[in-house]
Design an enzyme around this catalytic site. Structure first.
Site, PDB file in Angstrom:
ATOM      1  N   CYS A   1       0.808  -1.216   0.000  1.00  0.00           N
ATOM      2  CA  CYS A   1       0.000   0.000   0.000  1.00  0.00           C
ATOM      3  C   CYS A   1       0.842   1.268   0.000  1.00  0.00           C
ATOM      4  O   CYS A   1       0.301   2.363  -0.143  1.00  0.00           O
ATOM      5  CB  CYS A   1      -0.944  -0.014   1.203  1.00  0.00           C
ATOM      6  SG  CYS A   1      -2.263  -1.246   1.052  1.00  0.00           S
TER       7      CYS A   1
ATOM      8  N   LYS B   1       0.404   3.524  -3.145  1.00  0.00           N
ATOM      9  CA  LYS B   1      -0.803   4.281  -3.428  1.00  0.00           C
ATOM     10  C   LYS B   1      -0.472   5.670  -3.975  1.00  0.00           C
ATOM     11  O   LYS B   1       0.537   6.277  -3.598  1.00  0.00           O
ATOM     12  CB  LYS B   1      -1.640   4.446  -2.153  1.00  0.00           C
ATOM     13  CG  LYS B   1      -2.484   3.241  -1.793  1.00  0.00           C
ATOM     14  CD  LYS B   1      -3.411   3.589  -0.641  1.00  0.00           C
ATOM     15  CE  LYS B   1      -4.399   2.473  -0.349  1.00  0.00           C
ATOM     16  NZ  LYS B   1      -5.319   2.840   0.739  1.00  0.00           N
TER      17      LYS B   1
END
Length: 334
Positions: free
Chosen positions: A17, A20
């Site tokens: 993540c 992102k």
């Protein structure tokens, strides 16, 4: 002489993540979408859309059932393909749990550099995803794959919920404690793993642990506000929650739990660009004067498949602060 298996993290510019799009850029990108939504058949009423940046979309059907839909995928966060599949699947399911829903069916999303990495490794990734969805009691059927320069994997997931018992990020109330259900530090340990190859079993265990029980406990307790802590870090996701709810938050820095090795990793400089962008984004909206820069980076650390941040107390959660009436700063760390 046997050759070493390829290190998957070396085939991606980022990891998990932390890849992102930065939160400020993303919000600017989708800012105009809310006013452009078309009028749809009222038999499927949109309850949660893009307005508050919540974890998933929610539609209420005529029979009263709420359908919850989300998708999540990313580049390798660990080198082991089976573990990466498990982590990516748990992370995708987390958005369903963060809404107080039960996942029902998922489909695979796979990007693979087929001329660079053996397809057998892709099979291990898919096997890891199947292991986690099976443990969650969620069907995994089919999906989509593309030939991609970087390996990517995740799921599109559909779940169901009682629309009167959703967990939302805009339902926080002043005076309610804040609980965190997994320790922070996943991001910096993953950055160290990518740079050195050192394996952190505690980070893998945290990332593959489902948020199912925490979500069920929150719903049963009558809690209405929660989000999961992923790529925008604790500070970023908390800022989104308090902004959507019209309140502020105080975080007790000494109460925030961390994985073993996390402080050493940030001290040694294993900090992703995503974490630094998170901190840059929340700093103007936060009073962080009580903690040093290393602590700030840990609080903004880009998590992959992190825990739930719950406005309330639940078994197994750690109370790390509370929501308060709107203050001059949305987020205050003490």
């Amino acid at each position: 002489m046997t050759s070493r298996p390829p290190r998957l993290t070396q085939y991606a510019h980022g990891g998990g993540c932390a890849c992102k799009i930065p939160p400020g850029e993303l919000e600017h990108l989708v800012a105009g979408l809310a006013g452009m939504m078309p009028v749809i058949d009222p038999a499927a009423e949109l309850l949660v859309g893009v307005e508050s940046g919540d974890d998933a979309a929610v539609v209420r059907l005529v029979d009263g059932t709420a359908i919850v839909a989300t998708t999540d995928f990313f580049t390798p966060v660990v080198d082991d393909p089976y573990d990466w599949g498990r982590i990516a699947a748990a992370n995708a399911l987390s958005d369903i749990y963060a809404m107080g829903a039960t996942p029902v069916v998922a489909v695979n999303l796979l990007g693979w550099p087929r001329d660079v990495l053996p397809m057998e490794l892709a099979g291990e990734v898919l096997r890891g995803g199947l292991a986690v969805t099976s443990a969650a009691g969620c069907h995994l059927a089919g999906g989509h794959s593309v030939d991609d320069p970087e390996p990517k994997y995740g799921l599109a997931v559909t779940g169901i919920a009682d629309p009167s018992r959703l967990l939302r990020n805009d339902a926080g109330r002043a005076g309610v404690p804040l609980s965190l259900t997994k320790p922070l530090g996943i991001g910096v340990l993953n950055s160290r793993h990518k740079a050195t190859g050192e394996v952190f079993a505690n980070a893998v265990d945290a990332m593959t642990r489902l948020n199912r029980d925490a979500a069920r406990d929150a719903v049963r307790a009558g809690i209405t506000c929660a989000t999961d802590v992923t790529g925008f870090g604790l500070l970023g996701h908390l800022y989104k929650l308090v902004r959507a709810s019209g309140v502020s938050a105080i975080v007790d820095a000494a109460a925030v739990p961390y994985l073993d090795g996390a402080r050493e990793a940030v001290r040694d400089g294993y900090v992703s660009g995503g974490t630094r962008r998170n901190l840059d984004w929340v700093r103007p909206h936060s009073d962080l004067s009580a903690v040093d820069e290393l602590e700030q980076l840990l609080l903004a650390d880009a998590q992959t498949s992190g825990g739930l941040l719950v406005a309330g107390e639940i078994p197994g959660g750690t109370v790390i602060g509370q929501l308060i009436a709107s203050d001059s700063y949305p987020v205050i760390v003490r």
